[in-house]
Design an enzyme around this catalytic site. Structure first.
Site, short mmCIF file in Angstrom:
data_model
loop_
_atom_site.label_atom_id
_atom_site.label_comp_id
_atom_site.label_asym_id
_atom_site.label_seq_id
_atom_site.Cartn_x
_atom_site.Cartn_y
_atom_site.Cartn_z
N LYS A 111 -6.08 -7.93 5.88
CA LYS A 111 -6.75 -6.62 5.80
C LYS A 111 -8.26 -6.76 6.03
CE LYS A 111 -2.88 -4.56 5.27
NZ LYS A 111 -1.97 -4.34 4.18
C1 LIG Z 1 -0.50 -3.97 3.62
C2 LIG Z 1 -0.02 -2.62 3.25
C3 LIG Z 1 0.42 -2.29 1.96
C4 LIG Z 1 0.66 -3.32 0.91
O1 LIG Z 1 -0.45 -4.06 0.59
P1 LIG Z 1 -0.28 -5.35 -0.34
O2 LIG Z 1 -1.68 -5.59 -0.81
O3 LIG Z 1 0.26 -6.43 0.51
O4 LIG Z 1 0.63 -4.98 -1.45
C5 LIG Z 1 0.70 -0.97 1.66
N1 LIG Z 1 0.61 -0.01 2.59
C6 LIG Z 1 0.23 -0.29 3.86
C7 LIG Z 1 0.12 0.84 4.85
C8 LIG Z 1 -0.08 -1.60 4.24
O5 LIG Z 1 -0.41 -1.88 5.50
#
Ligand SMILES: *Cc1c(COP(=O)(O)O)cnc(C)c1O
Length: 387
Positions: A185
């Site tokens: 991210k």
């Molecule tokens: C990555 C992601 C999540 C989950 O994030 P985590 O931190 O891995 O739990 C939730 N929603 C979207 C749209 C994502 O891309």
């Protein structure tokens, strides 16, 4: 000339200051939730312009705890989009409630706010809009609808740290917002997440629920001013962040503007290179948006090509370019298909877009040459497969 070295689809940017922050945390003896987590929460709340921020171990936990804190439970319905990572819908099921999908706007790929009203029932309690790729949803319309029907708005901002809607930061608009700091991210702590809100009671409940439902967390208990006493107020979860993660969060937040500048530059290179190509539809940044460019998603105009999306991905792989697909519509996954009886055709916009999308590499660790290589590889694949 094709690359000789494979370009990974996504990588974090870890530099000396990130490493120093983590080492500092290890040397301080606070390796779980402690002063660095509190500092990261304060800085993040200030950054997005929210009164409160609660750090947790993932965006999935952030989404789940916010729903629990808002009182979402069995028998309730929660509206979300099929064009998302499954976590956005899985967390609804974890509370005992039922996810209800609303189809997308094919241009932004975000939930089509105009279609939400038709899916509301007396059981609808919340909406989880997802800012896909870092482009904000149409939030004024969505918040107005939510007020009319007294619905809790929980934004899935896993892609949307840095995103603005009409000049307002994502994280300061909905009743609560959930962020992800997963490895790929825009701001990465390995694993991690955050709930932001202006609601003191909600923030307090998320905090308590993230730590076994205990009335005091370990930081308060084990410092000189703390005490041994705690009470379990709810059967909570174990979802807290650690100071090792928060150390990364602090150093990553400090360089976020610079990292976003690189994302924006690469996105601009892609936009300029691809905008005149009839074989591709490029992403938009609407007037009301400041895009976080978490993902750069091209849509193939399949009628102009002799290959499909899967073959296009294979051709890019042969050109040493890593790609991904965001996302397989949630209602296509076996659990959702089998449990709720979804059929192809239920969400036609999401399904049509899914056939056409490819996410190209876009991250601050990429060089300008890397981005140029992606552009040239895409152009070569198109030249070979033009109909
Ligand atoms: C990555 C992601 C999540 C989950 O994030 P985590 O931190 O891995 O739990 C939730 N929603 C979207 C749209 C994502 O891309």
């Amino acid at each position: 000339m094709a690359r000789t070295e494979f370009l990974a689809y996504g990588l974090p940017l870890i530099e000396a200051d990130d490493i120093e922050g983590v080492v500092d945390s290890l040397k301080s003896n606070w390796i779980t939730k402690g002063p660095k987590t509190a500092e990261f929460e304060q800085q993040f709340a200030a950054y997005v312009g929210a009164k409160y921020a609660v750090a947790v171990n993932s965006c999935t936990a952030a989404l789940h705890l916010a729903l629990v804190a808002a009182g979402i439970k069995a028998g309730d319905e929660v509206i979300t989009t099929p064009m998302t990572f499954a976590a956005s819908a899985n967390v609804v099921i974890h509370t005992g409630a039922t996810p209800v999908f609303v189809d997308i706007d094919p241009v932004t790929m975000n939930i089509d706010v105009k279609q939400i009203r038709a899916k509301l029932t007396p059981r609808t309690k919340a909406i989880i809009p997802v800012h896909i790729a870092g482009h904000p949803c149409e939030l004024d319309e969505l918040m107005a609808l939510a007020r009319e029907f007294n619905l809790f708005v929980l934004e899935d901002a896993a892609h949307a740290v840095y995103t603005q809607y009409k000049g307002r930061m994502i994280g300061s608009i909905g009743n609560a917002t959930a962020f992800s700091f997963y490895a790929t991210k825009n701001l990465a702590t390995g694993e991690g997440g955050m709930v932001t809100t202006d609601d003191a009671e909600l923030a307090d409940k998320v905090r308590v629920m993230s730590s076994h439902g205990m009335s005091r967390n370990a930081w308060n208990r084990y410092t000189a001013t703390g005490s041994w006493f705690y009470e379990v107020l709810y059967p909570g979860y174990k979802d807290n962040m650690t100071d090792i993660q928060a150390a990364l969060g602090i150093s990553q937040l400090a360089k976020l503007e610079r990292m976003q500048g690189i994302r924006r530059d690469i996105a601009a290179m892609y936009q300029a290179a691809f905008k005149t190509m009839p074989e591709l539809e490029i992403p938009v940044e609407l007037d009301y948006a400041r895009h976080a460019w978490h993902l750069y998603i091209i849509k193939l105009n399949l009628a102009t090509l002799s290959i499909d999306r899967a073959q296009f991905i294979e051709e890019l792989k042969a050109e040493q370019i890593g790609t991904s697909v965001h996302f397989i519509p949630v209602h296509f996954h076996p659990y959702y298909r089998d449990t709720y009886g979804y059929q192809p055709g239920d969400f036609p916009q999401a399904e049509a877009v899914y056939e056409r999308i490819i996410s190209l590499p876009l991250y601050p660790k990429m060089s300008e040459q890397d981005a140029q290589d992606v552009i040239e590889a895409v152009k070569r694949v198109i030249a070979r497969s033009r109909r």
